[in-house]
Design a protein around this motif. Structure first.
Motif, PDB file in Angstrom:
ATOM      1  N   LEU A  42      43.772  36.315  40.465  1.00 37.67           N
ATOM      2  CA  LEU A  42      45.299  36.175  40.527  1.00 37.67           C
ATOM      3  C   LEU A  42      45.804  37.546  41.019  1.00 37.67           C
ATOM      4  O   LEU A  42      46.580  37.541  41.856  1.00 37.67           O
ATOM      5  N   ALA A  43      45.102  38.641  40.583  1.00 38.14           N
ATOM      6  CA  ALA A  43      45.763  39.914  40.753  1.00 38.14           C
ATOM      7  C   ALA A  43      46.162  40.296  42.257  1.00 38.14           C
ATOM      8  O   ALA A  43      46.985  40.768  42.553  1.00 38.14           O
ATOM      9  N   PRO A  44      45.066  39.800  43.174  1.00 38.52           N
ATOM     10  CA  PRO A  44      45.636  40.257  44.672  1.00 38.52           C
ATOM     11  C   PRO A  44      46.720  39.517  45.109  1.00 38.52           C
ATOM     12  O   PRO A  44      47.188  40.005  46.151  1.00 38.52           O
ATOM     13  N   GLY A  45      47.121  38.453  44.303  1.00 39.95           N
ATOM     14  CA  GLY A  45      48.256  37.761  44.861  1.00 39.95           C
ATOM     15  C   GLY A  45      49.621  37.978  44.349  1.00 39.95           C
ATOM     16  O   GLY A  45      50.643  37.735  44.641  1.00 39.95           O
ATOM     17  N   VAL A  46      49.636  39.079  43.407  1.00 39.92           N
ATOM     18  CA  VAL A  46      50.932  39.524  42.585  1.00 39.92           C
ATOM     19  C   VAL A  46      52.002  40.034  43.647  1.00 39.92           C
ATOM     20  O   VAL A  46      53.150  39.755  43.360  1.00 39.92           O
ATOM     21  N   ASP A  47      51.698  40.701  44.569  1.00 38.33           N
ATOM     22  CA  ASP A  47      52.566  41.170  45.741  1.00 38.33           C
ATOM     23  C   ASP A  47      52.953  40.275  46.756  1.00 38.33           C
ATOM     24  O   ASP A  47      53.717  40.569  47.402  1.00 38.33           O
ATOM     25  N   MET A  48      52.360  39.159  46.586  1.00 35.17           N
ATOM     26  CA  MET A  48      52.371  38.166  47.627  1.00 35.17           C
ATOM     27  C   MET A  48      53.326  37.082  47.434  1.00 35.17           C
ATOM     28  O   MET A  48      53.983  36.563  48.092  1.00 35.17           O
ATOM     29  N   THR A  53      56.494  31.571  41.172  1.00 35.88           N
ATOM     30  CA  THR A  53      55.368  31.056  41.918  1.00 35.88           C
ATOM     31  C   THR A  53      54.032  31.155  41.129  1.00 35.88           C
ATOM     32  O   THR A  53      53.401  30.342  40.573  1.00 35.88           O
ATOM     33  N   LEU A  54      54.084  32.453  40.621  1.00 32.48           N
ATOM     34  CA  LEU A  54      52.816  32.966  39.984  1.00 32.48           C
ATOM     35  C   LEU A  54      52.632  32.284  38.415  1.00 32.48           C
ATOM     36  O   LEU A  54      51.683  31.862  37.897  1.00 32.48           O
ATOM     37  N   GLU A  55      53.699  32.065  37.867  1.00 32.53           N
ATOM     38  CA  GLU A  55      53.851  31.565  36.463  1.00 32.53           C
ATOM     39  C   GLU A  55      53.577  30.127  36.587  1.00 32.53           C
ATOM     40  O   GLU A  55      52.720  29.456  35.603  1.00 32.53           O
ATOM     41  N   ARG A  56      53.894  29.425  37.671  1.00 30.04           N
ATOM     42  CA  ARG A  56      53.736  27.972  37.826  1.00 30.04           C
ATOM     43  C   ARG A  56      52.343  27.717  38.314  1.00 30.04           C
ATOM     44  O   ARG A  56      51.610  26.708  37.511  1.00 30.04           O
ATOM     45  N   ALA A  60      49.768  25.684  35.661  1.00 26.86           N
ATOM     46  CA  ALA A  60      48.809  24.633  36.250  1.00 26.86           C
ATOM     47  C   ALA A  60      47.394  24.629  35.888  1.00 26.86           C
ATOM     48  O   ALA A  60      46.567  23.718  35.489  1.00 26.86           O
ATOM     49  N   PHE A  61      46.804  25.963  35.874  1.00 23.44           N
ATOM     50  CA  PHE A  61      45.436  26.686  35.661  1.00 23.44           C
ATOM     51  C   PHE A  61      45.292  25.870  34.261  1.00 23.44           C
ATOM     52  O   PHE A  61      44.188  25.464  33.680  1.00 23.44           O
ATOM     53  N   HIS A  62      46.296  26.494  33.218  1.00 23.54           N
ATOM     54  CA  HIS A  62      45.982  25.806  32.029  1.00 23.54           C
ATOM     55  C   HIS A  62      46.077  24.563  31.939  1.00 23.54           C
ATOM     56  O   HIS A  62      45.193  23.918  30.916  1.00 23.54           O
ATOM     57  N   ALA A  63      46.969  23.761  32.463  1.00 23.67           N
ATOM     58  CA  ALA A  63      47.195  22.499  32.495  1.00 23.67           C
ATOM     59  C   ALA A  63      45.571  21.597  33.048  1.00 23.67           C
ATOM     60  O   ALA A  63      45.299  20.922  32.232  1.00 23.67           O
ATOM     61  N   MET A  64      45.024  22.104  34.031  1.00 23.03           N
ATOM     62  CA  MET A  64      44.064  21.493  34.494  1.00 23.03           C
ATOM     63  C   MET A  64      42.710  21.652  33.409  1.00 23.03           C
ATOM     64  O   MET A  64      41.823  20.907  33.494  1.00 23.03           O
ATOM     65  N   THR A  87      49.168  29.428  46.058  1.00 20.71           N
ATOM     66  CA  THR A  87      49.286  28.228  45.347  1.00 20.71           C
ATOM     67  C   THR A  87      47.910  28.161  44.800  1.00 20.71           C
ATOM     68  O   THR A  87      47.180  29.171  44.912  1.00 20.71           O
ATOM     69  N   LEU A  88      47.645  26.959  44.138  1.00 21.32           N
ATOM     70  CA  LEU A  88      46.635  26.714  43.501  1.00 21.32           C
ATOM     71  C   LEU A  88      45.951  25.502  43.835  1.00 21.32           C
ATOM     72  O   LEU A  88      46.442  24.402  44.196  1.00 21.32           O
ATOM     73  N   PHE A  89      44.459  25.602  44.171  1.00 23.97           N
ATOM     74  CA  PHE A  89      43.917  24.539  44.497  1.00 23.97           C
ATOM     75  C   PHE A  89      42.805  24.050  43.394  1.00 23.97           C
ATOM     76  O   PHE A  89      42.126  24.856  42.704  1.00 23.97           O
TER      77      PHE A  89
END
Length: 218
Positions: A42-48, A53-56, A60-64, A87-89
């Motif tokens: 996730l680190a490369p997306g911190v500035d994006m 959004t990142l918390e969501r 979702a990662f933990h939920a899956m 986002t997360l796939f």
């Protein structure tokens, strides 16, 4: 690539090519290890993206992880999609043995039951890179906690008619369906049931109708 032992055939494994940044949820029994992989990817997306959004995505990662823990998925994982707005796939795959039976139909329903499919779902047929014909339903869906996601449920016969690969693909952003499609296609095209003496196939695969020809002729 990922390979997982298959329960109904002890000597067989389900093998599949996976996207860059993949975190295998079935294989990681250790939450701490999985969390470290997630933070690194996730680190490369911190500035994006914004903090919300990142918390969501992290939620979702933990939920899956909780959803697939002890599930019948042979291979299931997530990866952060860091193009434009992050986002997360999610991709989950199971193998349905042949021949199809009533219990098989129930298994398919259970996997599709990960989400409630919306009224906008459309069903299409497709042809894999090696010529197998499958079907896919695409649209929006709702998860158990009420989250709206982009969803694909799809299936295609395995090479040699050794069963059927059933794939569920989800995007946390419901507007990213078109971007999710190639990853569902990768899972469907590359999934194989390998015996103890089998080696993973080349990719892209050779068409079954041209299996006897060299790769340059396929």
């Amino acid at each position: 690539a990922v390979a997982q032992q298959l329960g109904y055939a002890q000597s067989a494994v389900v093998w599949q090519r996976v996207p860059q940044g993949w975190i295998e949820l079935v294989a990681f029994a250790d939450d701490e290890v999985a969390d470290k992989w997630w933070e690194a990817y996730l680190a490369p997306g911190v500035d994006m993206g914004d903090t919300a959004t990142l918390e969501r995505m992290t939620g979702a990662f933990h939920a899956m992880r909780d959803v697939v823990r002890g599930s019948r998925y042979a291979i299931a994982g997530v990866f952060p999609y860091l193009v434009d707005e992050p986002t997360l796939f999610f991709l989950g795959t199971t193998i349905i043995p042949s021949p199809e039976t009533t219990s098989t139909a129930r298994n398919v329903a259970a996997f599709a039951g990960l989400v409630r499919l919306g009224d906008d779902m459309r069903t299409e047929t497709f042809v894999s890179l090696d010529g197998r014909v499958g079907s896919a339903s695409l649209g929006t869906a709702t998860t158990a906690d009420g989250t709206t996601v982009a969803a694909i449920t799809s299936d295609v016969p395995l090479p040699g008619r050794a069963g059927t690969a059933f794939v569920v693909a989800l995007s946390l952003d419901p507007d990213r369906l078109d971007e999710l499609v190639p990853y569902a296609a990768l899972a469907l095209d590359s999934t194989r049931l390998l015996g103890p003496d089998d080696t993973p196939p080349a990719y892209p695969p050779v068409s079954e109708s041209n299996a006897g020809q060299s790769e340059s002729q396929a």
